[in-house]
Motif scaffolding. Sequence first.
Motif, mmCIF file in Angstrom:
data_model
loop_
_atom_site.group_PDB
_atom_site.id
_atom_site.type_symbol
_atom_site.label_atom_id
_atom_site.label_comp_id
_atom_site.label_asym_id
_atom_site.label_seq_id
_atom_site.Cartn_x
_atom_site.Cartn_y
_atom_site.Cartn_z
ATOM 1 N N SER A 1 1.379 -1.314 0.252
ATOM 2 C CA SER A 1 -0.059 -0.272 -0.312
ATOM 3 C C SER A 1 0.878 1.792 0.140
ATOM 4 C CB SER A 1 -1.396 -0.159 0.852
ATOM 5 O OG SER A 1 -0.192 -0.030 2.199
ATOM 6 N N ASP B 1 5.502 2.389 3.902
ATOM 7 C CA ASP B 1 6.325 2.379 4.326
ATOM 8 C C ASP B 1 7.300 3.253 3.651
ATOM 9 O OD1 ASP B 1 6.252 0.492 6.554
ATOM 10 O OD2 ASP B 1 6.045 -1.123 5.217
ATOM 11 N N GLU C 1 5.700 -3.062 -7.301
ATOM 12 C CA GLU C 1 4.691 -4.179 -7.115
ATOM 13 C C GLU C 1 3.587 -4.863 -8.442
ATOM 14 O OE1 GLU C 1 2.970 -5.165 -4.192
ATOM 15 O OE2 GLU C 1 1.090 -5.921 -5.101
ATOM 16 N N ASP D 1 7.038 -7.849 -11.670
ATOM 17 C CA ASP D 1 7.569 -9.036 -10.192
ATOM 18 C C ASP D 1 8.824 -8.436 -10.046
ATOM 19 O OD1 ASP D 1 8.397 -11.257 -9.023
ATOM 20 O OD2 ASP D 1 8.310 -12.659 -10.642
ATOM 21 N N SER D 2 8.973 -8.297 -8.807
ATOM 22 C CA SER D 2 10.433 -7.202 -8.419
ATOM 23 C C SER D 2 11.694 -8.491 -8.576
ATOM 24 C CB SER D 2 10.873 -7.217 -6.603
ATOM 25 O OG SER D 2 9.608 -6.407 -6.456
ATOM 26 N N ASP E 1 9.041 -6.589 2.556
ATOM 27 C CA ASP E 1 8.514 -6.308 3.644
ATOM 28 C C ASP E 1 7.048 -7.805 3.065
ATOM 29 O OD1 ASP E 1 5.923 -6.678 5.765
ATOM 30 O OD2 ASP E 1 5.883 -4.684 5.016
ATOM 31 N N THR F 1 6.046 -13.392 -3.996
ATOM 32 C CA THR F 1 7.029 -14.427 -3.287
ATOM 33 C C THR F 1 8.053 -14.044 -3.125
ATOM 34 O OG1 THR F 1 7.815 -13.882 -5.835
ATOM 35 C CG2 THR F 1 6.136 -15.469 -5.388
HETATM 36 C C1 LIG Z 1 2.941 -7.081 3.025
HETATM 37 S S1 LIG Z 1 2.882 -6.245 1.406
HETATM 38 C C2 LIG Z 1 3.668 -4.495 2.073
HETATM 39 C C3 LIG Z 1 3.470 -3.474 2.952
HETATM 40 C C4 LIG Z 1 3.962 -2.658 2.366
HETATM 41 N N1 LIG Z 1 5.588 -2.832 2.887
HETATM 42 C C5 LIG Z 1 3.491 -1.086 2.808
HETATM 43 O O1 LIG Z 1 3.893 -0.282 3.712
HETATM 44 O O2 LIG Z 1 2.103 -0.937 2.297
HETATM 45 C C6 LIG Z 1 3.240 -7.224 0.617
HETATM 46 C C7 LIG Z 1 3.783 -6.799 -0.670
HETATM 47 O O3 LIG Z 1 4.716 -7.188 -1.655
HETATM 48 C C8 LIG Z 1 4.074 -7.259 -2.574
HETATM 49 N N2 LIG Z 1 4.835 -8.680 -3.569
HETATM 50 C C9 LIG Z 1 5.148 -10.303 -2.920
HETATM 51 N N3 LIG Z 1 6.144 -9.837 -4.092
HETATM 52 C C10 LIG Z 1 6.391 -9.455 -4.794
HETATM 53 C C11 LIG Z 1 7.379 -9.367 -6.353
HETATM 54 N N4 LIG Z 1 7.641 -10.663 -6.685
HETATM 55 N N5 LIG Z 1 7.398 -8.978 -6.851
HETATM 56 C C12 LIG Z 1 6.136 -7.566 -6.205
HETATM 57 N N6 LIG Z 1 5.180 -7.032 -5.368
HETATM 58 C C13 LIG Z 1 5.108 -8.404 -5.019
HETATM 59 C C14 LIG Z 1 2.348 -8.298 -2.921
HETATM 60 O O4 LIG Z 1 1.894 -8.175 -3.942
HETATM 61 C C15 LIG Z 1 2.088 -7.467 -1.467
HETATM 62 O O5 LIG Z 1 1.236 -5.986 -1.881
#
Ligand SMILES: C[S@@+](CC[C@H](N)C(=O)[O-])C[C@H]1O[C@@H](n2cnc3c(N)ncnc32)[C@H](O)[C@@H]1O
Length: 214
Positions: free
Chosen positions: A65, A68, A83, A115-116, A132, A163
């Motif tokens: 969101s 951070d 994201e 995808d990161s 995170d 992931t």
């Molecule tokens: C716990 S949330 C992060 C919350 C964020 N730190 C905040 O302040 O709102 C995890 C996020 O990471 C994203 N995510 C997970 N794996 C990812 C990837 N491989 N590439 C990009 N985004 C990813 C998820 O879609 C999710 O939206």
Amino acid sequence: MKEEDFFYINNILHFKISDKESLSFDFLKGRLFNRLKRIEHESLIKKAIGKNKAQLKIFDATAGSLIDTIIFLKLGHKVVACEQSKILYRLLDDAILRAKKEYDFFENLSFINSDSAKIINSHLDSDILYFDPMFNDSKKHLKRSGLLQKIDKILNIENLDDTSEEIFKKVFKKNFKKIIVKRPIKQKALSTKINYAVSGRSIRYDIYKNSFDS
Ligand SMILES: C[S@@+](CC[C@H](N)C(=O)[O-])C[C@H]1O[C@@H](n2cnc3c(N)ncnc32)[C@H](O)[C@@H]1O
């Protein structure tokens, strides 16, 4: 994801999750912006970053969101936030567009929908790589945070898995400057090679510094 599930209320883009709930972001007012003012969260992140007067380059691999990321931006740093969710990206892009007029710090944000894993190698020179992960095995945490619960539902709609832990493990073998991982206080660190942690009441930031020369 269906196009008709996106709709506007008062110029704010929403996504219909179900007949009962929808998701939207507004950095100008409301709960999300108040969360940014929560001192503990912000001061913990400050401690995790360390004393730094210079502007840092931060890669946020799990934008979510953008809470951070916005804390990093408010501290004066430059952020590339990634994201994977198309739905979250669209809702946040709409929120950024509205908030940009009021907050200059969004100029230091590059927000990417990918995808990161696909782009992180081009950002290994960042001063900080930030992770995170969703707390998969901690349903208790999801219950407490309505926002995380909605993000979880959106990822299900898009058939996406978090992931980020796997990405962390791959990147950890490479040349990086500093990695910060946010964890629930009671869960184990993602690697035993952790340098130190900054702990709050419910969350912890694990810090990994590279042993390579950069
Ligand atoms: C716990 S949330 C992060 C919350 C964020 N730190 C905040 O302040 O709102 C995890 C996020 O990471 C994203 N995510 C997970 N794996 C990812 C990837 N491989 N590439 C990009 N985004 C990813 C998820 O879609 C999710 O939206």
